[in-house]
Motif scaffolding. Structure first.
Motif, mmCIF file in Angstrom:
data_model
loop_
_atom_site.group_PDB
_atom_site.id
_atom_site.type_symbol
_atom_site.label_atom_id
_atom_site.label_comp_id
_atom_site.label_asym_id
_atom_site.label_seq_id
_atom_site.Cartn_x
_atom_site.Cartn_y
_atom_site.Cartn_z
ATOM 1 N N GLY A 1 51.008 -10.569 15.836
ATOM 2 C CA GLY A 1 49.834 -10.776 16.680
ATOM 3 C C GLY A 1 50.080 -11.799 17.758
ATOM 4 O O GLY A 1 49.208 -12.040 18.583
ATOM 5 N N ASP A 2 51.260 -12.404 17.785
ATOM 6 C CA ASP A 2 51.557 -13.419 18.812
ATOM 7 C C ASP A 2 51.944 -12.754 20.138
ATOM 8 O O ASP A 2 52.519 -11.702 20.159
ATOM 9 N N PHE B 1 49.945 2.500 17.456
ATOM 10 C CA PHE B 1 49.770 1.829 18.749
ATOM 11 C C PHE B 1 48.735 0.707 18.630
ATOM 12 O O PHE B 1 48.473 0.001 19.594
ATOM 13 N N ALA B 2 48.161 0.577 17.448
ATOM 14 C CA ALA B 2 47.085 -0.407 17.253
ATOM 15 C C ALA B 2 47.650 -1.678 16.633
ATOM 16 O O ALA B 2 48.215 -1.641 15.537
ATOM 17 N N ASP B 3 47.465 -2.811 17.324
ATOM 18 C CA ASP B 3 48.006 -4.084 16.827
ATOM 19 C C ASP B 3 47.523 -4.400 15.411
ATOM 20 O O ASP B 3 48.300 -4.870 14.573
ATOM 21 N N LYS B 4 46.240 -4.116 15.146
ATOM 22 C CA LYS B 4 45.674 -4.423 13.835
ATOM 23 C C LYS B 4 46.459 -3.701 12.733
ATOM 24 O O LYS B 4 46.747 -4.260 11.666
ATOM 25 N N GLU B 5 46.813 -2.443 13.012
ATOM 26 C CA GLU B 5 47.537 -1.655 12.009
ATOM 27 C C GLU B 5 48.992 -2.115 11.901
ATOM 28 O O GLU B 5 49.572 -2.134 10.813
ATOM 29 N N LEU B 6 49.564 -2.505 13.029
ATOM 30 C CA LEU B 6 50.949 -3.012 12.997
ATOM 31 C C LEU B 6 51.021 -4.315 12.202
ATOM 32 O O LEU B 6 51.970 -4.548 11.460
ATOM 33 N N ILE B 7 50.012 -5.161 12.344
ATOM 34 C CA ILE B 7 49.975 -6.420 11.578
ATOM 35 C C ILE B 7 49.860 -6.099 10.085
ATOM 36 O O ILE B 7 50.584 -6.662 9.260
ATOM 37 N N ALA B 8 49.018 -5.121 9.738
ATOM 38 C CA ALA B 8 48.866 -4.733 8.326
ATOM 39 C C ALA B 8 50.162 -4.195 7.749
ATOM 40 O O ALA B 8 50.459 -4.370 6.564
ATOM 41 N N ALA B 9 50.966 -3.564 8.597
ATOM 42 C CA ALA B 9 52.232 -2.986 8.135
ATOM 43 C C ALA B 9 53.361 -4.009 8.133
ATOM 44 O O ALA B 9 54.488 -3.693 7.765
#
Ligand code: SF4
Length: 157
Positions: free
Chosen positions: A156-157, A143-151
């Motif tokens: 992030g847009d 649910f964390a954007d930071k982790e989704l970006i890493a994956a």
């Protein structure tokens, strides 16, 4: 009586996660139907393979009776995982389950579909129920954007 479970892998995903080592990939949806046909063919030919191995001489005739057992077991669960099998057309899932029902003795007590929440729609879910799917396993990475970006799943847009 021993119980038998079948796992069917659907190796397609919407996005390939950076950390994932599963045998999955992002492909054109036109490749879904040929894959499903191949899976159904393999399931049905399992009868012939067992017969060739000397297991269940009259397997085809007994497939729906209580007399027949695949290695002394009856089928009670099916898990359709992936990948993201909820990407498939519900008719594809129906075809896979029909092939399994025709081939193995037993009654499907639990039929699970692995699903990406983004692929679920009311109409599709109703079709899953009609096909006999009675359990959905949702997969979400974070649910964390930071982790989704890493994956690699979110820019992030
Ligand atoms: S959705 Fe699941 S199976 Fe598909 S690439 Fe990501 S982690 Fe792997």
């Amino acid at each position: 009586m021993r119980k038998l479970g079948i796992y069917v892998q659907v190796p397609f995903c919407q996005t390939k996660c950076t950390y994932c080592n599963f045998h999955t990939g992002v492909v054109a949806s036109s490749r879904f139907a040929p894959y499903v046909e191949a899976v159904c063919r393999e399931i049905r030919e399992h009868r012939d393979l067992l017969r060739a191995a000397g297991v269940g001489e009259d397997l085809a005739e007994k497939a729906h009776s209580q007399e027949w057992r695949c290695h002394e077991a009856v089928l009670d669960t099916v898990y359709i995982g992936g990948g993201t099998p909820s990407l498939l057309d519900p008719a594809h899932l129906q075809n896979i389950l029909d092939a399994i029902r025709e081939t193995f003795a037993g009654s499907l007590e639990e039929v699970t579909l692995e699903a990406d929440p983004e692929t679920v729609e009311a109409e599709k879910a109703a079709a899953w129920v009609r096909a006999g799917i009675n359990r959905v396993s949702f997969g979400l990475q974070s649910f964390a954007d930071k982790e989704l970006i890493a994956a690699g799943l979110f820019t992030g847009d």
